[in-house]
Scaffold this motif. Structure first.
Motif, short mmCIF file in Angstrom:
data_model
loop_
_atom_site.label_atom_id
_atom_site.label_comp_id
_atom_site.label_asym_id
_atom_site.label_seq_id
_atom_site.Cartn_x
_atom_site.Cartn_y
_atom_site.Cartn_z
N HIS A 1 -3.28 8.03 11.23
CA HIS A 1 -4.38 7.94 12.19
C HIS A 1 -4.01 6.88 13.22
O HIS A 1 -3.71 5.74 12.88
N SER A 2 -4.02 7.29 14.49
CA SER A 2 -3.68 6.35 15.56
C SER A 2 -4.83 5.38 15.79
O SER A 2 -6.00 5.76 15.72
N LYS B 1 8.96 11.90 13.48
CA LYS B 1 8.81 11.56 14.90
C LYS B 1 10.07 10.86 15.38
O LYS B 1 10.17 9.64 15.41
N THR C 1 2.98 3.98 19.53
CA THR C 1 1.61 4.22 19.08
C THR C 1 1.40 3.54 17.74
O THR C 1 2.23 3.66 16.84
N SER D 1 6.91 6.35 19.85
CA SER D 1 6.17 6.50 21.11
C SER D 1 5.28 5.30 21.38
O SER D 1 4.39 5.36 22.22
N ASP E 1 5.18 3.67 15.86
CA ASP E 1 6.17 4.74 15.90
C ASP E 1 7.00 4.66 17.17
O ASP E 1 6.86 3.74 17.98
N LEU F 1 1.32 15.96 14.42
CA LEU F 1 2.10 15.00 13.64
C LEU F 1 1.47 14.79 12.27
O LEU F 1 2.17 14.74 11.25
N ASN F 2 0.16 14.67 12.23
CA ASN F 2 -0.53 14.44 10.97
C ASN F 2 -0.40 15.65 10.05
O ASN F 2 -0.20 15.50 8.84
N GLN G 1 0.17 3.36 14.29
CA GLN G 1 -0.19 4.36 13.29
C GLN G 1 -0.67 3.66 12.01
O GLN G 1 -0.01 2.75 11.52
N THR H 1 1.72 15.87 19.55
CA THR H 1 0.35 15.38 19.50
C THR H 1 0.06 14.73 18.15
O THR H 1 0.74 15.00 17.16
N GLN H 2 -0.99 13.91 18.12
CA GLN H 2 -1.33 13.20 16.89
C GLN H 2 -1.76 14.16 15.79
O GLN H 2 -1.38 13.99 14.62
N SER H 3 -2.52 15.18 16.14
CA SER H 3 -2.98 16.13 15.12
C SER H 3 -1.81 16.90 14.53
O SER H 3 -1.72 17.06 13.30
#
Length: 769
Positions: A313-314, A718, A289, A287, A285, A730-731, A291, A726-728
């Protein structure tokens, strides 16, 4: 907001108007517990004497009479108790004897020995024992006492232990809670709307003199609430309360998580006990990260295919071990058994398809029936790239096309020039399409846009070159213009357009959700036959005539024979002289046939997958109406998928009945599925083994297009302005945005009750939907 704030903000008048304070010896005296009777010796102080008299009394409700209250001198002004204070502060308990007020709840809590007031901790004696009569500072002192911890504790204790007081205030509490639930509903539905549409909730950052604070007032969430407040006037006042924190980022995350988990629980319940296929893909993505998206494909009892995105999920690394452990963790959290997995569909990367330690190999060790299929979309994309790179004239043409699109699309000045010539010369032609090597279905469109705007592009280069002073850019423009004047470039994009139209049509058809691997293989076979049929002199003659017709309308040189080159000695075999084309048409016929042969070969090689052989055998068993062919394949199928099937004879019997029960022969999977869908519940039980076989075929997808679509959603969610999410969060937003129908179907009552039940203060605040 605490319970105290709502109790004190009600507009209902509490108590019976005009009711006098019970005196000693009244009927209320019998209601006092014996251990609470006051035993202090009276003293001469009037305040302590009043305290002694009140110690023997526990009133049932606040005394709030309508009287002509006496006035007192405060400096040069005369002040008296105000009747309007009853409605604003319903806990006021008026005392006629000394023209003062007490707090009803603190008084009752003190007399009954409840909470911190009983131990004289954090209590205000003026509102508990002595009485308050400084009317000049009344509002300030009332607000201070109303917000004190002792007052809140007294209300909680009295409300929990004095049922009569609760019944007195029940109507006001019910109305307050109903109003608060209505406001909470607006907040939840606003968050659901923004999540469904993939819009940001929080605002940007505002820079002040010394601090940086989040600009929540400019956020989509707050602005949406303000817009909705125009139709709900109470919402704006409710949001302005200092105690209200139900618009904070923490509350947003909590509500988003409740919605997302509801969607996941719904998917898990639908998947329970059903066979499924795992589909995984990775991307990076904005950032930076890594994914990983996990999707599950399953077939319901009505033989309808579903592809569900489970979430992002990262990954710390893209190793096969990390991906496998993540998949196992997700399945465990959803309570989905790995032994129900019947398929895997990934791209051809080594960490996914490695024969020794790839993800597919490791999952097959856990469940041998989880056959791996290389995504047909990725396989077709790789086969096309191999074919285009193998024919030099087409490879050079594609390189030039890529340079053309860069020169036009990355320069607004040249784009304006091109649009002007396009409108004058070829107004009905499509716009210029960018050539993307990794996209599955846009290559033919990119070549078509060049071919249809050929003359407009040539005019553009003449003007753009004169208007450019940079030497390097002039050289690039001149090189592209020179290439477009050559017949080889014109021939390359025309041949590529002809072949890629067929390939793109295949890729586009296989991206449908209801296309299984068997259906995709049949489409591949049809495409293979179509390409083979083009390898004739008649087809080339038609193609050559089209080129000659098109060449006359654009500025392209005539075709010429290439210079003869001596073949290297290491390639010479025998004594015969090397063969050269005698005419221009023969030379380009050889290129035409070579390109078709190469693309047919690459597609054939890419689609010879090991896991598909068992699927093909199972489909043959289902569609065969001849007894010998049935008997040969059924045993292998039942042994491989044991214990999915009870016994070979059972499946064989049901297939014989299925093919003899209808007059129309069912020789393909689609007709069998249509027939089974038309059956009733009892008839489906009768063909239970056949339905199992059909589900195994349908559950294996042709492409992993659902993962690719989820990456498109990730790019919308994103963005550059939301890279710090945050990842959570975003999910959660991803699940709401992807599963739009499930998001719309979320029950407001269920969401609200789950949010309220997570905190005892919320239960007192909102009640229950």
């Amino acid at each position: 907001m605490s319970l105290l704030s709502w109790l004190t903000s009600t507009k209902e008048t509490v108590g019976n108007v005009g009711e006098t304070l019970p005196t000693s010896g009244s009927e209320h005296e019998d209601e006092l517990p014996t251990d609470l009777n006051h035993t202090e010796k009276p003293v001469q102080s009037s305040s302590q004497l009043m305290e002694t008299e009140l110690a023997c009394l526990v009133p049932e409700s606040p005394y709030q009479p309508f009287l002509l209250f006496p006035q007192r001198s405060f400096g040069n002004q005369q002040r008296a108790f105000c009747l309007s204070w009853y409605s604003k502060y319903p806990w006021l308990h008026y005392q006629e004897v000394c023209d003062s007020v007490l707090c009803f709840y603190c008084l009752v809590a003190y007399k009954r020995g409840l909470g911190s007031i009983a131990s004289n901790k954090s209590s205000d004696d003026k509102f508990t024992k002595i009485g308050f009569s400084n009317w000049k500072k009344a509002l300030t002192k009332f607000d201070k006492h109303q917000n004190s911890l002792s007052h809140r504790d007294a209300i909680d204790q009295v409300m929990c232990r004095n049922k009569d007081v609760g019944e007195i205030l029940r109507k006001g509490y019910a109305e307050e809670k109903a109003e608060n639930r209505r406001m909470l509903q607006i907040i939840i539905t606003s968050i659901r709307y923004l999540g469904r549409q993939g819009l940001a909730l929080c605002g940007h950052y505002k820079t002040g003199d010394d601090i940086v604070e989040r600009g929540e007032t400019d956020s989509n969430f707050i602005q949406l609430l303000k817009t909705r407040a125009e139709d709900n006037p109470g919402l704006f006042n409710w949001m302005k309360k200092s105690q209200s924190k139900f618009t904070s980022p923490d509350i947003q995350n909590e509500i988003l998580s409740i919605m997302a988990l509801m969607i996941l629980r719904k998917i898990a319940s639908e998947l329970s006990g059903k066979i499924y296929t795992i589909m995984v893909d990775e991307t990076t993505d904005l950032s930076n990260t890594e994914q990983m998206v996990l999707c599950l494909r399953y077939v319901d009892d009505d033989l309808e295919v579903h592809e569900e995105v489970i979430g992002l999920h990262s990954l710390e690394s893209t190793s096969a071990d990390m991906i496998v452990s993540t998949i196992q963790d997700i399945l465990l959290r959803l309570n989905i058994r790995i032994d129900h997995c019947r398929g895997q569909c990934y791209d051809g990367a080594y960490n996914m398809s490695g024969v020794r330690s790839g993800v597919a190999t490791q999952l097959i060790r856990l469940e041998s029936r989880a056959l791996y299929t290389h995504c047909y979309g990725h396989a077709l994309n790789l086969a096309t790239q191999d074919a285009l790179k193998g024919v030099k004239i087409m490879k050079d043409a594609l390189d030039t096309v890529f340079e053309i699109t860069k020169l036009i699309k990355k320069s607004p000045k040249r784009d304006i020039i091109f649009q002007r010539f396009k409108d004058d010369v070829t107004i009905a032609s499509p716009g210029l399409r960018v050539l993307c090597p990794t996209r599955w279905t846009v290559r033919a469109e990119a070549l078509a846009s060049i071919a249809e705007n050929y003359h407009a592009l040539q005019l553009t280069w003449d003007v753009a070159k004169d208007a450019t002073r940079d030497t390097e850019m002039r050289a690039r423009i001149g090189g592209v213009a020179a290439q477009m004047e050559k017949f080889d470039f014109f021939y390359g994009i025309s041949l590529g357009r002809k072949l890629l139209n067929i390939v793109d049509n295949l890729s586009r058809s296989m991206q449908a959700k209801n296309i299984s691997a068997c259906d995709g293989q049949r489409l591949v076979d049809m495409t293979h036959k179509t390409l083979q049929s083009m390898r004739t002199d008649e087809c080339f003659g038609l193609f050559w005539g089209y080129l000659e017709c098109r060449r006359s309308s654009v500025d392209v040189s005539s075709p010429t024979l290439p210079r003869r080159k001596k073949v290297p000695r290491r390639f010479e075999k025998g004594d015969c002289a090397p063969e050269y084309p005698t005419t221009v048409q023969d030379n380009y016929r050889r290129i035409y046939l070579e390109a078709i042969e190469l693309i047919v070969t690459t597609i054939t090689n890419r689609f010879q997958q090991k896991g598909f052989k068992m699927m093909q055998k199972l489909e043959t068993v289902l569609t065969s109406v001849q007894q010998p062919q049935l008997s040969e394949g059924i045993k292998d199928v039942v042994e491989f998928y044991c214990p999915d099937f009870n016994h070979p004879d059972c499946l064989l019997t049901q297939l014989n009945i299925l093919h003899t029960s209808t007059d129309n022969p069912m020789t393909d999977l689609e007709s069998i599925v249509t027939h089974l869908k038309s059956l009733g519940i009892a008839e489906r039980v009768f063909f239970s083994e056949v339905i199992k076989a059909v589900k195994i075929i349908l559950v294996m997808p042709a492409t992993n297009a659902v993962s690719e679509r989820s990456f498109s959603a990730l790019r919308r969610l994103k963005t550059w302005l939301r890279t710090t999410t945050t990842q959570s969060r975003l999910n959660w937003c991803m699940l709401l945005h992807v599963h739009k129908e499930k998001t719309d179907a979320l029950q407001m009552i269920s969401m609200g009750n789950e949010f309220i039940s997570r905190n005892d203060s919320r239960v007192q605040l909102f009640g229950k939907f």
